[in-house]
Design a protein around this motif. Structure first.
Motif, PDB file in Angstrom:
ATOM      1  N   PHE A   1       5.741  35.696 -13.105  1.00 12.79           N
ATOM      2  CA  PHE A   1       5.015  35.985 -14.337  1.00 12.79           C
ATOM      3  C   PHE A   1       5.801  36.774 -15.380  1.00 12.79           C
ATOM      4  N   LYS A   2       6.998  37.210 -15.061  1.00 17.93           N
ATOM      5  CA  LYS A   2       7.778  37.965 -16.030  1.00 17.93           C
ATOM      6  C   LYS A   2       8.346  37.017 -17.081  1.00 17.93           C
ATOM      7  N   LYS A   3       8.165  37.383 -18.330  1.00 22.37           N
ATOM      8  CA  LYS A   3       8.722  36.577 -19.400  1.00 22.37           C
ATOM      9  C   LYS A   3      10.163  36.965 -19.625  1.00 22.37           C
ATOM     10  N   GLU A   4      10.997  35.961 -19.754  1.00 27.18           N
ATOM     11  CA  GLU A   4      12.403  36.217 -20.002  1.00 27.18           C
ATOM     12  C   GLU A   4      12.639  36.305 -21.503  1.00 27.18           C
ATOM     13  N   GLU A   5      13.375  37.306 -21.901  1.00 30.32           N
ATOM     14  CA  GLU A   5      13.743  37.441 -23.288  1.00 30.32           C
ATOM     15  C   GLU A   5      15.140  36.843 -23.462  1.00 30.32           C
TER      16      GLU A   5
END
Length: 57
Positions: free
Chosen positions: A49-53
């Motif tokens: 669920f972590k969004k990658e920047e």
């Protein structure tokens, strides 16, 4: 998590029992298994669920 957690807790529990020279000390694996499982589950969920920047140059 399902593959590593039981074997790791078993190995840690038996090593601790040998060091403590007490067979009942191996029951620590019952406490270590859920802890390792929860940590692995948390890491899995963070990875999903972590969004990658993305780095914009």
């Amino acid at each position: 998590m399902f593959a590593i957690s039981p074997f790791l807790s078993f190995a840690i529990g038996l090593n601790y029992a040998v060091i403590a020279a007490n067979g009942w000390a191996a029951l620590i694996m019952l406490y270590i298994f859920p802890i390792i499982f929860i940590i692995g589950l948390g890491m899995l969920l963070v990875g999903i669920f972590k969004k990658e920047e993305s780095a914009k140059l």
